[in-house]
Design a protein around this motif. Structure first.
Motif, PDB file in Angstrom:
ATOM      1  N   VAL A  89      21.562 -55.056 -51.471  1.00 33.34           N
ATOM      2  CA  VAL A  89      22.087 -55.481 -52.778  1.00 33.34           C
ATOM      3  C   VAL A  89      21.137 -55.049 -53.886  1.00 33.34           C
ATOM      4  CG1 VAL A  89      22.568 -57.517 -54.200  1.00 33.34           C
ATOM      5  CG2 VAL A  89      23.438 -57.406 -51.860  1.00 33.34           C
ATOM      6  N   LEU A  90      19.834 -55.165 -53.667  1.00 37.79           N
ATOM      7  CA  LEU A  90      18.858 -54.833 -54.708  1.00 37.79           C
ATOM      8  C   LEU A  90      18.806 -53.335 -55.020  1.00 37.79           C
ATOM      9  CD1 LEU A  90      15.875 -57.162 -53.732  1.00 37.79           C
ATOM     10  CD2 LEU A  90      17.416 -57.396 -55.684  1.00 37.79           C
ATOM     11  N   VAL A  91      19.014 -52.474 -54.016  1.00 34.58           N
ATOM     12  CA  VAL A  91      18.908 -51.029 -54.250  1.00 34.58           C
ATOM     13  C   VAL A  91      20.274 -50.354 -54.363  1.00 34.58           C
ATOM     14  CG1 VAL A  91      16.658 -50.859 -53.165  1.00 34.58           C
ATOM     15  CG2 VAL A  91      18.725 -50.461 -51.804  1.00 34.58           C
ATOM     16  N   GLY A  92      21.315 -51.126 -54.457  1.00 35.23           N
ATOM     17  CA  GLY A  92      22.651 -50.560 -54.642  1.00 35.23           C
ATOM     18  C   GLY A  92      23.185 -49.870 -53.402  1.00 35.23           C
ATOM     19  N   GLY A  93      22.791 -50.278 -52.231  1.00 36.98           N
ATOM     20  CA  GLY A  93      23.311 -49.728 -50.991  1.00 36.98           C
ATOM     21  C   GLY A  93      22.586 -48.498 -50.475  1.00 36.98           C
ATOM     22  N   ASP A  94      21.567 -48.013 -51.173  1.00 39.24           N
ATOM     23  CA  ASP A  94      20.849 -46.812 -50.756  1.00 39.24           C
ATOM     24  C   ASP A  94      19.674 -47.174 -49.839  1.00 39.24           C
ATOM     25  OD1 ASP A  94      20.066 -44.214 -50.547  1.00 39.24           O
ATOM     26  OD2 ASP A  94      19.181 -44.080 -52.553  1.00 39.24           O
ATOM     27  N   HIS A  98      15.194 -46.315 -49.507  1.00 40.95           N
ATOM     28  CA  HIS A  98      14.267 -47.401 -49.865  1.00 40.95           C
ATOM     29  C   HIS A  98      13.765 -48.227 -48.675  1.00 40.95           C
ATOM     30  CE1 HIS A  98      14.846 -46.812 -54.144  1.00 40.95           C
ATOM     31  NE2 HIS A  98      16.161 -46.715 -53.919  1.00 40.95           N
TER      32      HIS A  98
END
Length: 121
Positions: A89-94, A98
Motif C-alpha cells: 500500500v505504501l509503495v503503490g504496489g511496486d 522496494h
C-alpha cells in the motif's frame, strides 16, 4: 573424614549420609571423586531440593516465561503477516523495486535494536 558440601550462602552443610554437619565452618565445597550412580550425598541433596520452599515458585516462573514467549511469538506472527500488504500500500504496489531494500533496512533495524537492548540491559 566425611566429605561435605555446602548448599549456597545460607544453606546447611551435610555429610555423606545427609545428616547436618555442624563442624563445617571452613566454607569449602567437596565433591565425590567417583563417577557412577548418585551416592547418598546426591540423593540427600535431591531430597532437600525437592522439599525446598523455592520449588513452589517454579511453576509461577515457568508460567510467566511461557506467557512471555507466547506473546512474543504471537506479536511476531501478526506483524509478519501485516508487513507485506502494508508495504504494498505504501509503495503503490511496486514490491519488486522496494521490497529488497525494505528487507535489508528491516534487518539493520532489528540488529540495532538488539545491540541497544544488550548495551542498556
Amino acid at each position: 573424614s566425611a566429605r561435605r558440601i555446602r548448599r549456597g550462602p545460607v544453606g546447611r552443610a551435610v555429610d555423606l549420609r545427609g545428616r547436618p554437619d555442624d563442624d563445617a565452618d571452613d566454607g569449602l565445597e567437596y565433591a565425590p571423586d567417583r563417577d557412577g550412580p548418585p551416592g547418598p550425598l546426591a540423593r540427600s541433596l535431591l531430597t532437600l531440593l525437592r522439599r525446598s520452599p523455592c520449588r513452589r515458585l517454579l511453576p509461577l516462573r515457568v508460567l510467566l516465561l511461557s506467557l512471555h514467549l507466547a506473546c512474543t511469538l504471537a506479536a511476531f506472527w501478526i506483524l509478519d503477516s501485516v508487513k507485506e500488504p502494508t508495504l504494498a500500500v505504501l509503495v503503490g504496489g511496486d514490491l519488486g523495486r522496494h521490497q529488497p531494500r525494505a528487507k535489508v533496512l528491516s534487518f539493520v533495524v532489528v540488529v540495532a535494536c538488539a545491540l541497544c537492548v544488550e548495551w542498556t540491559g
